[in-house]
Scaffold this motif. Sequence first.
Motif, short mmCIF file in Angstrom:
data_model
loop_
_atom_site.label_atom_id
_atom_site.label_comp_id
_atom_site.label_asym_id
_atom_site.label_seq_id
_atom_site.Cartn_x
_atom_site.Cartn_y
_atom_site.Cartn_z
N LYS A 5 0.85 -1.18 0.00
CA LYS A 5 0.00 0.00 0.00
C LYS A 5 0.89 1.24 0.00
O LYS A 5 1.85 1.33 0.76
N ALA A 6 0.56 2.19 -0.85
CA ALA A 6 1.48 3.31 -1.11
C ALA A 6 1.45 4.36 -0.01
O ALA A 6 1.01 5.50 -0.21
N ASP A 7 1.96 4.01 1.17
CA ASP A 7 2.17 5.00 2.22
C ASP A 7 3.64 5.41 2.22
O ASP A 7 4.43 4.92 1.41
N TYR A 26 4.21 1.78 -10.11
CA TYR A 26 3.68 2.83 -9.25
C TYR A 26 2.57 3.60 -9.97
O TYR A 26 2.51 3.62 -11.20
N PRO A 27 1.68 4.22 -9.20
CA PRO A 27 0.58 4.97 -9.82
C PRO A 27 1.05 6.34 -10.30
O PRO A 27 1.97 6.93 -9.73
N THR A 28 0.41 6.82 -11.35
CA THR A 28 0.56 8.22 -11.75
C THR A 28 -0.85 8.78 -11.92
O THR A 28 -1.83 8.12 -11.62
N LYS A 117 0.91 14.56 -12.11
CA LYS A 117 0.11 15.17 -11.04
C LYS A 117 -0.42 14.06 -10.15
O LYS A 117 -1.59 13.68 -10.21
N CYS A 118 0.47 13.51 -9.34
CA CYS A 118 0.13 12.39 -8.46
C CYS A 118 1.07 12.42 -7.27
O CYS A 118 2.29 12.34 -7.44
N ASP A 119 0.53 12.55 -6.09
CA ASP A 119 1.37 12.71 -4.89
C ASP A 119 2.30 11.52 -4.68
O ASP A 119 3.46 11.69 -4.30
N VAL A 120 1.78 10.29 -4.89
CA VAL A 120 2.61 9.10 -4.70
C VAL A 120 3.77 9.11 -5.68
O VAL A 120 4.93 8.88 -5.30
N ALA A 121 3.47 9.38 -6.95
CA ALA A 121 4.53 9.41 -7.97
C ALA A 121 5.56 10.47 -7.67
O ALA A 121 6.77 10.22 -7.74
N ILE A 122 5.11 11.67 -7.32
CA ILE A 122 6.04 12.77 -7.04
C ILE A 122 6.93 12.44 -5.85
O ILE A 122 8.16 12.65 -5.88
N ARG A 123 6.35 11.88 -4.79
CA ARG A 123 7.16 11.54 -3.62
C ARG A 123 8.19 10.48 -3.96
O ARG A 123 9.36 10.56 -3.54
#
Length: 202
Positions: A5-7, A26-28, A117-123
């Motif tokens: 889970k992407a935490d 990973y999600p984008t 524009k995706c917080d998970v991808a950017i991190r």
Amino acid sequence: MQLLKADERAITEAARTVSQGGLVIYPTDTVYGVGCDPFNEDSIKRVIEAKKRKSIPLPVLGSSIGDLQRIAWFNDRADILAFKFWPGPLTLILKRKAGLPQAVTCGLSTVGVRVPKCDVAIRLIQLCGGLLIGTSANISGTGPCNTALEAADQIGEKVDVILDGGETTLKKESTIVKFKDDGIQLVRLGAISENEISSALE
């Protein structure tokens, strides 16, 4: 292969995997991507093999325009579109800078780049040093994946970590724009329309 889970903890683990030469799904904002260190040629080969292609130019995602300026030359029109649509579903094909492995671009003088524009991808990209391969996480010739499980079914056995960030928001690939001396070429129509591109440049 780990499905996480992407935490923050999982994203950190995924970034560590990338730094060690591993592959990550990973999600984008558009579709799920498969990524690796864009400066690791062995990892790049693994991505191409996972997608079952002999060779394919691979786009690079950045956590900011500044990160992408390290590997690509931005012209005036590229600056306009980048500031208008990034972060977002627009890939710009630009002249590559020296230092990027030939394996990323298949020997071409250009490279596709974007800021998602995706917080998970950017991190994840930030923790990977600002740049990450970002090609769709699917076997070439099949449709893109909008969930982690879809991506796992396609190429999960070929990667080391899968980050599950839920369904992608746009469920459509990015629009790809290439620049020519007399204008632009729409290489792929995706989440941003041709009219939106033209209006931004007028």
